[in-house]
Design an enzyme around this catalytic site. Structure first.
Site, mmCIF file in Angstrom:
data_model
loop_
_atom_site.group_PDB
_atom_site.id
_atom_site.type_symbol
_atom_site.label_atom_id
_atom_site.label_comp_id
_atom_site.label_asym_id
_atom_site.label_seq_id
_atom_site.Cartn_x
_atom_site.Cartn_y
_atom_site.Cartn_z
ATOM 1 N N GLU A 83 0.853 -1.196 0.000
ATOM 2 C CA GLU A 83 0.000 0.000 0.000
ATOM 3 C C GLU A 83 0.882 1.236 0.000
ATOM 4 O OE1 GLU A 83 -3.006 0.173 3.074
ATOM 5 O OE2 GLU A 83 -2.945 2.374 3.124
ATOM 6 N N GLU A 88 -2.731 11.322 3.036
ATOM 7 C CA GLU A 88 -3.778 11.119 4.028
ATOM 8 C C GLU A 88 -3.854 12.384 4.872
ATOM 9 O OE1 GLU A 88 -4.427 6.778 5.576
ATOM 10 O OE2 GLU A 88 -2.288 7.246 5.677
#
Length: 200
Positions: A83, A88
């Site tokens: 990932e 974020e």
């Protein structure tokens, strides 16, 4: 991740108009709805420059992200698929952004992460990008290099990044990272994406 939202394909939660993709989180009774856009089986990529111009929403409990997962996730479950978190943001920690890489050797509360001060990131559009090569992944905020992941020795446990990945845009509510939902939040809340571009 113990998130509170249900993702839907409803135009109430995702729409394209005036050149923008808008992901909208809504409060639906005691719960929440939102949207997650994935390029899986549509466009998958190996290496290149990946960037998106984004305006994040603000408020405790909001968790917008721009990220990528290995396209073999169905056969090679997370975290072994790999990932890459290109961006974020969590509203409970305003004025900063997060870049992370999750692998077999470091996942969940990963050590392969960087928090970058981004004062007033919530106020306007910003460009979040990564440059991914055979040997490294570099992360950028408005063209400023903020983090490099490049293990000296690359193996199955720390470098599952030699295969295609698909892209994801989503707006989560709450959860392990998103945190408690601010009771003063006024829904609907919009996460706005101007563009996503891939250069290879």
């Amino acid at each position: 991740n113990n998130e509170w939202q249900n993702y839907t394909s409803s135009p109430n939660n995702s729409s394209v108009a005036d050149g923008y993709l808008t992901i909208t989180a809504r409060q639906e009774g005691a719960g929440y709805t939102s949207a997650r856009m994935k390029s899986v089986d549509l466009q998958e990529f190996q290496y290149g420059r990946f960037e998106a111009r984004i305006k994040v929403p603000s408020g405790g409990g909001l968790w917008p992200a721009f990220w990528a997962l290995g396209n073999d996730i169905d056969k090679n479950p997370w975290p072994d698929c790999g990932e890459i978190d290109i961006m974020e943001y969590v509203g409970r920690e305003p004025g900063q952004i997060f870049n992370s890489v999750h692998t077999r050797s470091s996942y969940g509360n990963t050590v392969n992460t960087k928090t970058t001060s981004a004062p007033n990131v919530e106020d306007d559009f910003h460009v979040f990008s990564m440059e991914w090569t055979l040997n490294s992944i570099q992360f950028f905020y408005d063209d400023d290099l903020v983090y490099i992941y490049s293990p000296t020795v690359r193996n199955y446990e720390n470098w599952p990044f030699n295969k295609p990945f698909f892209l994801i845009l989503n707006l989560a509510i709450g959860g392990n990272f998103g945190g408690s939902i601010d009771t003063s939040l006024v829904f609907p809340i919009e996460y706005i994406i101007d563009y996503v571009r891939v250069y290879q």
